[in-house]
Design an enzyme around this catalytic site. Structure first.
Site: not given
Ligand code: URA
Length: 440
Positions: A87, A166, A173, A188, A192
């Protein structure tokens, strides 16, 4: 404690006034985001209060856990392969997940990947993938699990089943300038990632003018906070700190970035995208025991590209998720913008800087991202053929190509872009892309 509007306002007020929230309060907030019992303006107010006042590591851990528990966790226990995801904390032109996931899967890892949409000025993997005609990013949980078991990889977003809180908070956001905040980013991303059923995680934590963390020291702080949450949940975590001063690659914009990702899978991707992709992939292969040394891992990743296995895996993912797999052969099947306008250089020189934030703002103006949560993205627009730091440009040479829906926006983007590309008389060597590896 009672629930309802007063309770909601009291929680917002406590964070506004700089107090640490209790576990019950944080869980109430996340529940409110999931079941709609908090209005968007109340959620946004608390997000801004957190942005301003921060959260303790304890509050951040509860926030993350509450986001995970807002949905179900994927059960990949029947998948025998090592399950690892990557990520990024967000960048400009950062399309790395698209070539990396099929490369890693082609090398023998399982890659269950939950990505995000465009956030702030940065692009999102989901928006990029959805530029592929038909591509579905909202797979039901069972289908996600089944696809990872069958082909070793699935690329999806938060759903009503996986990290739904999220999904809501991320969109708010994005539209309320509450992105650049370590506890919110931790909740966040790890919300996930801890829902995916992974064994390990590789993080690409970006710093620089196109990143949410401008300074490397802040990026390191974020990397350590993310890693601590992952490790506390029994996951192996490694993080790379990578520079995000100029955009990654030569394209910014959804379909344009998918086309560049396909180039990467065909072995002709830009050097910087390949460097970051290989560096992250190496860590994934090492963590999964697929390779024993970094050079061995690199050779396997390169082999997945030169053999065509990674490109074939990409086409398999696209077909499995109802996209048009012909995009793997021919980018002509991706949407194309009607207007193409070059930005022509008024002088000769060396490229000394391409401000990633400026390019992102131009792409946003073209319609490649959102300014309101409900905005629709134009998948075709953006910027291609961007020059890179250190390259030479002739007077009258092309600095980039603008892809727009209409002439007015193309001209506006051209004005923004003009100010983002700096030329000079001497060649500057680009700064190293990979600054540090944490946890290896
Ligand atoms: N990526 C995410 O998924 N969330 C963030 O907050 C930032 C990057």
């Amino acid at each position: 404690m009672t629930s309802g509007p007063l309770f909601t306002q009291a929680i917002i007020a406590r964070k506004r006034d700089g107090h640490a929230l209790s576990e019950e309060e944080i869980r109430g907030f996340v529940r409110g985001a999931t079941d709609g019992s908090w209005a968007d303006y109340q959620l946004s107010a608390l997000l801004m209060a957190v942005w301003l006042r921060g959260m303790t590591p304890q509050e951040t851990a509860v926030l993350t856990d509450a986001i995970v528990r807002s949905g179900s966790a994927a059960d990949l226990s029947r998948v025998p392969r090592y399950k690892v995801d990557k990520h990024s904390t967000g960048g400009v032109g950062d399309k790395v997940s698209i070539p990396l996931a099929p490369m890693a899967a082609a090398c023998g890892l399982a890659v269950p990947m939950i990505s995000g949409r465009a956030l702030g000025h940065t692009g999102g993997t989901l928006d990029k993938l959805e530029s592929i005609p038909g591509f579905r990013t909202a797979l039901p949980l069972r289908e996600f699990e089944e696809q990872v078991a069958r082909i070793g990889v699935a690329l999806i977003g938060q759903t009503a089943e996986l990290a739904p809180a999220d999904r809501k908070l991320y969109a708010l956001r994005d539209a309320t300038a509450t992105v650049e905040c370590i506890p919110l980013i931790c909740g966040s991303i790890m919300g996930k990632k801890l829902s995916e059923g992974i064994d390990g995680l590789v993080l690409d934590v970006k710093f620089g003018r196109g990143a949410f963390m401008r300074e490397k020291a802040r990026a390191r702080e974020l990397a350590l906070a993310l890693s601590a949450i992952g490790t506390a949940s029994g996951k192996s975590v490694r993080a790379l700190l990578t520079a995000m001063e100029e955009p990654l690659g030569r394209t910014v914009g959804n379909a344009l970035e998918v086309a560049e990702s396909v180039d990467c899978l065909k072995g002709r991707g830009p050097a910087d995208v390949m460097e970051v992709t290989y560096a992250l992939g190496q860590q994934m292969l090492l963590m999964g025991g697929i390779a024993r040394t970094a050079p061995e891992a690199r050779a396997q990743l390169e082999q997945s590209v030169s053999s065509g296995a990674a490109l074939a895996k990409f086409a398999e993912i696209v077909a499995a998720q109802d996209g048009d797999p012909r995009v793997a052969d021919d980018p002509g099947f991706l949407p194309r913008a009607p207007i193409r306008l070059p930005l022509v250089s008024e002088s000769a020189g060396f490229v000394r800087g391409v401000d990633a934030m400026g390019v992102a703002l131009a792409a946003l103006r073209l319609g490649a991202g959102r300014t309101r949560a409900e905005d629709r993205i134009d998948p075709a627009v953006g910027v291609s053929a961007l020059v890179k730091v250190g390259e030479t440009v002739a007077r009258g040479g092309t600095l980039c190509m603008i892809h727009a829906a209409d002439r007015t926006r193309a001209e506006e983007a051209r004005t923004i872009l003009k100010a983002t590309i700096e030329l000079g008389p001497e060649r500057l060597a680009p700064a190293p892309l990979i600054a540090e590896v944490i946890g290896a």
